[in-house]
Design a protein around this motif. Structure first.
Motif, short mmCIF file in Angstrom:
data_model
loop_
_atom_site.label_atom_id
_atom_site.label_comp_id
_atom_site.label_asym_id
_atom_site.label_seq_id
_atom_site.Cartn_x
_atom_site.Cartn_y
_atom_site.Cartn_z
N UNK A 137 40.44 90.91 54.85
CA UNK A 137 40.16 89.70 55.61
C UNK A 137 41.46 89.04 56.07
N UNK A 138 41.60 88.87 57.36
CA UNK A 138 42.78 88.24 57.94
C UNK A 138 43.98 89.15 58.11
N UNK A 139 43.88 90.41 57.73
CA UNK A 139 45.00 91.35 57.86
C UNK A 139 44.80 92.24 59.09
N UNK A 140 45.89 92.62 59.71
CA UNK A 140 45.85 93.52 60.86
C UNK A 140 46.41 94.86 60.40
N UNK A 141 45.64 95.94 60.59
CA UNK A 141 46.13 97.24 60.12
C UNK A 141 47.12 97.88 61.09
N UNK A 142 47.96 98.71 60.53
CA UNK A 142 48.80 99.59 61.34
C UNK A 142 48.00 100.85 61.57
#
Length: 96
Positions: free
Chosen positions: A61-66
């Motif tokens: 939640x709230x994280x952007x993946x590489x």
């Protein structure tokens, strides 16, 4: 007969160090189902579970993946996955 009514006193906590926290969460196809794999900062595997679980939604939640885990740092950790699976993987760096 003791006076503790059968309830044992818990032992004192040991002074052992805590395990290092997981640093990376990788969502990767495993020949069909998508799995979530947790890794330490050293890319040492910690756990593997279904990517559709509620825990994955909470952790990301709230994280952007590489996109992609095809760099040389992932070679050993993901050696059982194909190049296509690794290229399509989502790598989340967890807040520690």
């Amino acid at each position: 007969m003791g006076q503790n009514y059968g309830i044992a006193v818990p032992p004192a906590h040991g002074g052992a160090p805590h395990r290092a926290p997981a640093r990376y969460l990788v969502l990767i196809d495993a020949g069909g189902p998508t799995v979530a794999r947790l890794f330490l900062a050293t890319r040492e595997p910690v756990a593997e579970f279904d990517a559709g679980s509620e825990e994955v939604a909470v952790m990301t939640q709230g994280l952007v993946p590489a996109r992609g885990a095809d760099g040389p740092e992932w070679d050993r950790a993901l050696e059982g996955h194909s190049a296509d699976e690794r290229a399509a993987a989502e790598v989340y760096t967890l807040d520690v």
